[in-house]
Design a protein around this motif. Structure first.
Motif, PDB file in Angstrom:
ATOM      1  N   UNK A  16       0.974  -1.168   0.018  1.00  0.00           N
ATOM      2  CA  UNK A  16      -0.042  -0.036   0.015  1.00  0.00           C
ATOM      3  C   UNK A  16       0.891   1.207  -0.046  1.00  0.00           C
ATOM      4  N   UNK A  17       0.305   2.385  -0.512  1.00  0.00           N
ATOM      5  CA  UNK A  17       1.234   3.584  -0.629  1.00  0.00           C
ATOM      6  C   UNK A  17       1.399   3.922   1.078  1.00  0.00           C
ATOM      7  N   UNK A 116      -2.735   3.045   8.050  1.00  0.00           N
ATOM      8  CA  UNK A 116      -1.495   2.303   8.323  1.00  0.00           C
ATOM      9  C   UNK A 116      -1.682   0.962   9.024  1.00  0.00           C
ATOM     10  N   UNK A 117      -2.447   1.007   9.812  1.00  0.00           N
ATOM     11  CA  UNK A 117      -2.888  -0.017  10.579  1.00  0.00           C
ATOM     12  C   UNK A 117      -3.707  -1.154   9.454  1.00  0.00           C
ATOM     13  N   UNK A 118      -4.196  -0.569   8.611  1.00  0.00           N
ATOM     14  CA  UNK A 118      -5.053  -1.291   7.850  1.00  0.00           C
ATOM     15  C   UNK A 118      -3.967  -1.968   6.643  1.00  0.00           C
TER      16      UNK A 118
ATOM     17  N   UNK B 116     -10.205  -3.155  18.969  1.00  0.00           N
ATOM     18  CA  UNK B 116     -11.145  -4.119  18.056  1.00  0.00           C
ATOM     19  C   UNK B 116     -10.103  -4.638  16.706  1.00  0.00           C
ATOM     20  N   UNK B 117      -9.628  -3.369  16.219  1.00  0.00           N
ATOM     21  CA  UNK B 117      -8.922  -3.672  15.031  1.00  0.00           C
ATOM     22  C   UNK B 117      -7.565  -4.447  15.329  1.00  0.00           C
ATOM     23  N   UNK B 118      -7.055  -4.117  16.512  1.00  0.00           N
ATOM     24  CA  UNK B 118      -5.817  -4.891  16.957  1.00  0.00           C
ATOM     25  C   UNK B 118      -6.231  -6.434  17.203  1.00  0.00           C
ATOM     26  N   UNK B 119      -7.234  -6.591  17.800  1.00  0.00           N
ATOM     27  CA  UNK B 119      -7.759  -8.067  18.237  1.00  0.00           C
ATOM     28  C   UNK B 119      -7.674  -8.875  16.693  1.00  0.00           C
ATOM     29  N   UNK B 120      -8.303  -8.217  15.707  1.00  0.00           N
ATOM     30  CA  UNK B 120      -8.570  -8.937  14.303  1.00  0.00           C
ATOM     31  C   UNK B 120      -7.099  -9.195  13.687  1.00  0.00           C
TER      32      UNK B 120
END
Lengths: 217, 217
Positions: A16-17, A116-118, B116-120
Motif C-alpha cells: 500500500x502507499x 497504516x494499521x489497515x 478491536x482492530x488490534x484483536x483482528x
DNA sequence: CGGTTAATTGAACGCATTCAACACGAGTGG
DNA sequence: CCACTCGTGTTGAATGCGTTCAATTAACCG
C-alpha cells in the motif's frame, strides 16, 4: 555492488502507499550480497522489511541439515511479518539485493493511523494467503504436480511469454519438499511432454497452459 | 442436539476480550451436527466464526478426491479468517458443535475501535503462525516425524497426562499429507517404541517426551 | 583456457502407497 | 443373548515413486 536484477518500482507490487511511505520515511535502505543473512531464526522480531530490488528467501534449517524454504519475495513485497516474538525463519538474499528496513517500534509509534494499521493487516493477510497456498502445494501431491504448481504460480502473473526463475534448483526443491534430483528429473520430464521449455537454465516458457493447469489443480 | 464435548468458556482460549465481546453482541450462536458444512470453498468470505464448543476442521477437496485438511479449531478459537474474497477452504463440524457467527460488515462498522482492530490483526497473525507450523510439518519429514509432530502439538498445551484426540485417523492423515494406513502403522510403531500409548483409540499419553521431541524437531 | 559450482542423468534402494483382508466396537433387531 | 451390519481402525504383501549415492555434463568466471 552490482545488482543481478534491475531496480524495480516498489509501488507496482507494493502492499500500500501508506505503508510504503512509512517505510521510505522512517526506514533505511540496506544492501545485501547474495546469500547474506538478513535475519536469523530465533532472532527477536524487531523490524519490518520490504524488498526494493532483487529477491529474498525465507527458510528454516533443521537440526539434521534439512532445509525448508518458506517463501520467495520480490521487489515491492514485504517480509519478516512473523507472529510471535521470535523469528521462525531465516531470511537471506537470494541474489544481491536492496531491502528497506524499519523498526517496528517506529511503526507502532504511528499506531492509530488507520490507513497504516489497515495496510499492516493487509500485508499480514497476503502473507497468510501465501502460506495457505504453500500448504496446498506441499500436501498429497506428486512431484510432477508440485513442480507444475510452482511454475504455474511464477508464470501466472507474468505477461511476457518467457518467465525468469530467480532461484536455483536446490531452492525450488527445498520449497517443494523434494530433492534437487527429483526437481531436475521432473523438469526434463515436463519438457519432454512439451508442457514447458527452458531456453536457459533460469528462464522458461509455458507451451501448453491447459496441461500445466491440470497438473497444478 | 447433544454435544460430544462439554461447553467450554471461550475466554480461556479466546483471541481477546474485545473481539469476543463483539462476537457475542453482534453475532448469533449456531449449532452444527457432525460433518455438517459451515462454509464451502469458493463461497464468498462474509462472516467471522468462533468455536464455542466442539471442534471444527477446515479442508480443501481436490478435483480427484484428495483432501487436504487445513487445520483444526477448538473452543475459543476463531476461524474463517481467510484473505481474498473467496474461501479457499471448506469448514466442517468435526463433531457436533456450536459456533458463534458474525457478519464481517457488522465488525467493519466498528472499525476505528483500536482495540478491536488490534484483536483482528492478532487473530490473523495467530492463524499465520499455525500455517507456518503446518508448512514445516508437511515439508521434507518422514511419516514418523509428521505424526510425532502432530501428537506433540496436541500434547504440549495439555496439563493432564492423557490427551483427547478429537479427530479420526483419516483427518490426521489428510492433515499430514499421508494415507490412513501409514498413520495407523506409524502410531502402532510409536507405541511399540514406548514413546506414546493409546489406552483408547482417541486418547493418548506421552510416555517418553524426550524421544517425541527429538522426532518432532 | 582450466577451475569451480550447478544441473543432469543413471542405478539401486527404501519408504510410503496401494489394494486387500481382517479385527474391533457400536448399534439394531431377531 | 446372539447374529448381523456398518463404520473405523489395523495389519499384510506387492508395487512404485522419490530418494540416495555416484558419475557425468553443462554453465559460469577467473
Amino acid at each position: 555492488m552490482t545488482l543481478a536484477y534491475p531496480l524495480e518500482d516498489p509501488r507496482t507490487a507494493a502492499p500500500s502507499r501508506a505503508l510504503s511511505d512509512v517505510l521510505d520515511r522512517l526506514g533505511v535502505r540496506l544492501a545485501y550480497a547474495k546469500d547474506a543473512e538478513i535475519y536469523a531464526q530465533e532472532d527477536e522480531v524487531e523490524f519490518l522489511y520490504q524488498v526494493v530490488s532483487g529477491v529474498v528467501r525465507t527458510m528454516r534449517l533443521n537440526a539434521d541439515g534439512r532445509r525448508q524454504v518458506g517463501d520467495f519475495y520480490v521487489a515491492g513485497e514485504m517480509f519478516g511479518l512473523e507472529p510471535g516474538p521470535d523469528h521462525q525463519f531465516t531470511a537471506e538474499a537470494l541474489c544481491d539485493c536492496q531491502v528497506q528496513v524499519v523498526r517496528r517500534a517506529a511503526v507502532r509509534a504511528l499506531a492509530g493511523d488507520r490507513e497504516l494499521d489497515r495496510a499492516i493487516l493487509e500485508a499480514t493477510r497476503r502473507e497468510l494467503q501465501r502460506m495457505q497456498e504453500h500448504v496446498l502445494l506441499l500436501g498429497r501431491r506428486s512431484a510432477r504436480e508440485k513442480v507444475a504448481g510452482f511454475l504455474m504460480s511464477l508464470a501466472q502473473d507474468h505477461t511476457e511469454d518467457c518467465v525468469q526463475l530467480p532461484m536455483g534448483r536446490q531452492d525450488m526443491a527445498d520449497y517443494l519438499g523434494l530433492t534437487i534430483e527429483t526437481v531436475s528429473r521432473t523438469l526434463t520430464q515436463l519438457q519432454g511432454d512439451a508442457i514447458v521449455e527452458f531456453p536457459e537454465l533460469r528462464r522458461f516458457r509455458v507451451t501448453r497452459w491447459a496441461a500445466l493447469e491440470d497438473l497444478a489443480a
